[in-house]
Design a protein around this motif. Structure first.
Motif, PDB file in Angstrom:
ATOM      1  N   MET A   1      85.533  95.002 -37.098  1.00 56.50           N
ATOM      2  CA  MET A   1      85.719  92.824 -37.679  1.00 56.50           C
ATOM      3  C   MET A   1      85.619  92.410 -36.430  1.00 56.50           C
ATOM      4  SD  MET A   1      88.177  90.247 -39.133  1.00 56.50           S
ATOM      5  CE  MET A   1      89.087  90.697 -37.651  1.00 56.50           C
ATOM      6  N   LYS A   2      84.512  92.028 -35.735  1.00 52.49           N
ATOM      7  CA  LYS A   2      83.930  90.818 -34.389  1.00 52.49           C
ATOM      8  C   LYS A   2      84.043  89.661 -34.528  1.00 52.49           C
ATOM      9  CE  LYS A   2      81.050  94.959 -33.135  1.00 52.49           C
ATOM     10  NZ  LYS A   2      80.093  94.665 -32.512  1.00 52.49           N
ATOM     11  N   PHE A   3      83.825  88.670 -33.576  1.00 51.66           N
ATOM     12  CA  PHE A   3      84.140  87.649 -33.407  1.00 51.66           C
ATOM     13  C   PHE A   3      82.442  86.905 -33.268  1.00 51.66           C
ATOM     14  CE2 PHE A   3      83.888  83.474 -31.160  1.00 51.66           C
ATOM     15  CZ  PHE A   3      84.250  82.293 -32.398  1.00 51.66           C
ATOM     16  N   ARG A   4      82.574  86.239 -34.346  1.00 46.70           N
ATOM     17  CA  ARG A   4      80.808  85.626 -33.630  1.00 46.70           C
ATOM     18  C   ARG A   4      81.254  84.072 -34.018  1.00 46.70           C
ATOM     19  NH1 ARG A   4      76.578  88.722 -36.260  1.00 46.70           N
ATOM     20  NH2 ARG A   4      76.864  90.765 -36.998  1.00 46.70           N
ATOM     21  N   PRO A   5      80.767  83.791 -32.639  1.00 49.41           N
ATOM     22  CA  PRO A   5      81.164  82.074 -31.971  1.00 49.41           C
ATOM     23  C   PRO A   5      79.378  81.385 -32.968  1.00 49.41           C
ATOM     24  CG  PRO A   5      79.587  83.748 -30.454  1.00 49.41           C
ATOM     25  CD  PRO A   5      80.123  84.344 -31.568  1.00 49.41           C
ATOM     26  N   CYS A   6      80.020  80.325 -33.063  1.00 51.01           N
ATOM     27  CA  CYS A   6      78.545  78.916 -33.851  1.00 51.01           C
ATOM     28  C   CYS A   6      79.291  78.481 -32.681  1.00 51.01           C
ATOM     29  CB  CYS A   6      79.790  79.067 -35.357  1.00 51.01           C
ATOM     30  SG  CYS A   6      80.550  77.952 -34.960  1.00 51.01           S
ATOM     31  N   ILE A   7      77.740  77.548 -32.730  1.00 55.40           N
ATOM     32  CA  ILE A   7      77.026  76.394 -32.562  1.00 55.40           C
ATOM     33  C   ILE A   7      76.321  75.723 -33.656  1.00 55.40           C
ATOM     34  CG2 ILE A   7      76.025  74.656 -30.699  1.00 55.40           C
ATOM     35  CD1 ILE A   7      75.910  77.396 -29.167  1.00 55.40           C
ATOM     36  N   ASP A   8      77.469  74.620 -34.207  1.00 53.93           N
ATOM     37  CA  ASP A   8      76.320  74.396 -35.016  1.00 53.93           C
ATOM     38  C   ASP A   8      76.213  72.133 -34.682  1.00 53.93           C
ATOM     39  OD1 ASP A   8      77.300  75.876 -37.003  1.00 53.93           O
ATOM     40  OD2 ASP A   8      78.739  74.833 -37.632  1.00 53.93           O
ATOM     41  N   ILE A   9      74.973  71.915 -34.892  1.00 55.17           N
ATOM     42  CA  ILE A   9      74.277  70.715 -34.220  1.00 55.17           C
ATOM     43  C   ILE A   9      74.088  69.657 -34.775  1.00 55.17           C
ATOM     44  CG2 ILE A   9      72.724  69.900 -32.217  1.00 55.17           C
ATOM     45  CD1 ILE A   9      72.726  72.960 -31.079  1.00 55.17           C
ATOM     46  N   HIS A  10      74.542  68.545 -35.287  1.00 55.58           N
ATOM     47  CA  HIS A  10      73.789  67.835 -36.306  1.00 55.58           C
ATOM     48  C   HIS A  10      73.861  66.286 -35.862  1.00 55.58           C
ATOM     49  CE1 HIS A  10      74.856  64.897 -39.289  1.00 55.58           C
ATOM     50  NE2 HIS A  10      74.040  65.587 -40.331  1.00 55.58           N
ATOM     51  N   ASN A  11      72.773  65.869 -35.604  1.00 55.75           N
ATOM     52  CA  ASN A  11      72.330  64.179 -35.424  1.00 55.75           C
ATOM     53  C   ASN A  11      71.910  64.150 -33.745  1.00 55.75           C
ATOM     54  OD1 ASN A  11      72.021  63.942 -37.570  1.00 55.75           O
ATOM     55  ND2 ASN A  11      74.310  61.759 -37.447  1.00 55.75           N
ATOM     56  N   GLY A  12      72.023  65.893 -33.114  1.00 59.68           N
ATOM     57  CA  GLY A  12      71.669  65.585 -31.420  1.00 59.68           C
ATOM     58  C   GLY A  12      72.745  66.257 -30.770  1.00 59.68           C
ATOM     59  N   LYS A  13      74.308  66.299 -31.814  1.00 57.27           N
ATOM     60  CA  LYS A  13      75.878  66.731 -31.145  1.00 57.27           C
ATOM     61  C   LYS A  13      76.103  67.571 -31.980  1.00 57.27           C
ATOM     62  CE  LYS A  13      76.761  61.291 -29.718  1.00 57.27           C
ATOM     63  NZ  LYS A  13      76.436  61.910 -28.675  1.00 57.27           N
ATOM     64  N   VAL A  14      77.138  68.244 -31.023  1.00 54.23           N
ATOM     65  CA  VAL A  14      77.425  69.822 -31.373  1.00 54.23           C
ATOM     66  C   VAL A  14      78.459  69.063 -32.239  1.00 54.23           C
ATOM     67  CG1 VAL A  14      79.207  71.965 -30.843  1.00 54.23           C
ATOM     68  CG2 VAL A  14      77.283  71.381 -29.485  1.00 54.23           C
ATOM     69  N   LYS A  15      79.154  70.238 -33.781  1.00 54.31           N
ATOM     70  CA  LYS A  15      80.009  69.560 -34.763  1.00 54.31           C
ATOM     71  C   LYS A  15      80.278  70.430 -35.021  1.00 54.31           C
ATOM     72  CE  LYS A  15      77.846  64.766 -35.449  1.00 54.31           C
ATOM     73  NZ  LYS A  15      77.035  63.853 -36.713  1.00 54.31           N
ATOM     74  N   GLN A  16      81.542  69.806 -35.926  1.00 54.74           N
ATOM     75  CA  GLN A  16      81.799  70.140 -36.809  1.00 54.74           C
ATOM     76  C   GLN A  16      82.535  70.044 -38.335  1.00 54.74           C
ATOM     77  OE1 GLN A  16      83.092  74.582 -37.308  1.00 54.74           O
ATOM     78  NE2 GLN A  16      81.765  74.437 -35.797  1.00 54.74           N
ATOM     79  N   ILE A  17      81.433  69.783 -38.943  1.00 57.06           N
ATOM     80  CA  ILE A  17      81.587  69.151 -40.245  1.00 57.06           C
ATOM     81  C   ILE A  17      82.397  70.098 -41.947  1.00 57.06           C
ATOM     82  CG2 ILE A  17      79.400  68.062 -39.863  1.00 57.06           C
ATOM     83  CD1 ILE A  17      77.830  69.256 -41.317  1.00 57.06           C
ATOM     84  N   VAL A  18      82.315  69.429 -42.352  1.00 61.38           N
ATOM     85  CA  VAL A  18      82.940  69.219 -43.908  1.00 61.38           C
ATOM     86  C   VAL A  18      81.366  69.904 -43.870  1.00 61.38           C
ATOM     87  CG1 VAL A  18      84.117  69.238 -46.628  1.00 61.38           C
ATOM     88  CG2 VAL A  18      84.850  68.256 -44.312  1.00 61.38           C
ATOM     89  N   GLY A  19      81.426  71.465 -44.740  1.00 61.92           N
ATOM     90  CA  GLY A  19      80.317  72.149 -45.365  1.00 61.92           C
ATOM     91  C   GLY A  19      79.604  70.950 -46.995  1.00 61.92           C
ATOM     92  N   GLY A  20      80.409  71.135 -47.487  1.00 58.72           N
ATOM     93  CA  GLY A  20      79.850  70.666 -48.384  1.00 58.72           C
ATOM     94  C   GLY A  20      79.852  68.865 -48.893  1.00 58.72           C
ATOM     95  N   SER A  21      80.070  68.303 -47.798  1.00 57.81           N
ATOM     96  CA  SER A  21      79.773  66.736 -47.427  1.00 57.81           C
ATOM     97  C   SER A  21      78.436  66.948 -46.716  1.00 57.81           C
ATOM     98  CB  SER A  21      80.693  66.756 -46.337  1.00 57.81           C
ATOM     99  OG  SER A  21      80.510  66.259 -44.871  1.00 57.81           O
ATOM    100  N   LEU A  22      77.567  67.595 -46.404  1.00 54.66           N
ATOM    101  CA  LEU A  22      76.404  67.718 -45.641  1.00 54.66           C
ATOM    102  C   LEU A  22      75.294  67.102 -46.520  1.00 54.66           C
ATOM    103  CD1 LEU A  22      75.115  68.201 -42.885  1.00 54.66           C
ATOM    104  CD2 LEU A  22      74.626  70.063 -43.633  1.00 54.66           C
ATOM    105  N   LYS A  23      74.528  66.232 -46.282  1.00 58.99           N
ATOM    106  CA  LYS A  23      73.256  65.413 -47.165  1.00 58.99           C
ATOM    107  C   LYS A  23      72.729  64.904 -46.129  1.00 58.99           C
ATOM    108  CE  LYS A  23      76.704  65.275 -50.549  1.00 58.99           C
ATOM    109  NZ  LYS A  23      76.189  66.145 -51.492  1.00 58.99           N
TER     110      LYS A  23
END
Length: 260
Positions: A1-23
């Motif tokens: 098991m390895k750690f895989r980092p993430c960079i989620d970008i929404h509206n031009g900014k790095v964010k963490q969102i509630v996945g099912g809320s994305l519209k």
């Protein structure tokens, strides 16, 4: 098991969102964390730690007023950690080369291949020809309906008719280098993993696979290690200290290093 980092970008900014809320409509999402740092900051941090195999996800579709801002953030991250990050979000045979040339090690694809609720083998083969199997990651992010998990598309808004099961995993393994699977119903909630899904991946995945969704403490990581039989990699978002959570990156890396 390895750690895989993430960079989620929404509206031009790095964010963490509630996945099912994305519209897509009005570029909406329930936000857990909005960073003051740009995407290349995180890419350089990951490069400095030698954390290869993470992903940059563009959460705005083409046509969104924010798409170009989101895209530029993604391209800057890929440039900052060339060869170290995968790119996903609206990938297709026509734009994939731009992201690969910008530094992506792989492109991550869902909606182009799972179109109108169906798996289109012709589109899958087209993606393989465009980028090669070795540079293709299939996003099999899913939600549970009745007793089964089904792959979801279009920023997790639409169910397909394709179940995530042994047969699907075996069939798709011939076309890609690895899988990325978000457990959408728990994504961004930092309230526990989808244990049944992790166990399925641990049993059936014979190629590299990364799980994301719900990790909020080290007990969850231990469950992932056991249920995933030590073979399923993990992404942590909202629970990580980089994104306002309580799990320290150094402690996470120490934990996963013991799993190798």
């Amino acid at each position: 098991m390895k750690f895989r980092p993430c960079i989620d970008i929404h509206n031009g900014k790095v964010k963490q969102i509630v996945g099912g809320s994305l519209k897509d409509q009005n570029n909406q999402a329930a936000e857990n964390f909005v960073s003051e740092q740009t995407a290349d900051f995180f890419a350089e941090l990951y490069r400095g730690r030698g954390l290869y195999g993470g992903h940059v996800i563009l959460l705005n579709p083409e046509g969104s007023e924010y798409y170009q801002q989101t895209k530029q953030q993604a391209l800057s991250a890929l440039s900052a950690f060339s060869g170290g990050l995968q790119a996903g979000g609206g990938m297709n045979p026509y734009n994939a080369e731009e992201f690969l040339k910008a530094g992506a090690s792989h492109v991550i694809v869902t909606s182009y291949v799972f179109k109108d609720g169906q798996l289109h083998k012709d589109r899958l083969r087209q993606m393989c020809r465009a980028v090669s199997k070795e540079k293709l990651v299939l996003d099999l992010s899913c939600r549970k309906k009745d007793k089964d998990y089904y792959i979801v598309t279009d920023r997790w808004q639409n169910y397909t008719s394709v179940p995530l099961n042994k047969e699907t995993i075996e069939e798709l393994s011939d076309f890609c280098d690895e899988f990325l699977i978000h457990a959408v119903d728990v994504e961004g909630k930092a309230d526990g993993i989808e244990e049944e899904l992790v166990a399925l991946l641990g049993r059936e995945c014979q190629i590299k696979a990364t799980y994301a969704g719900g990790v909020h403490n080290f007990e969850d990581l231990e469950k992932l290690k056991v249920l995933g039989q030590g073979r399923i990699d993990v992404t942590i978002g909202s629970a990580l200290d980089l994104f306002g959570g309580q799990m320290a990156l150094d402690e996470v890396l120490a934990f996963v290093s013991e799993c190798l």
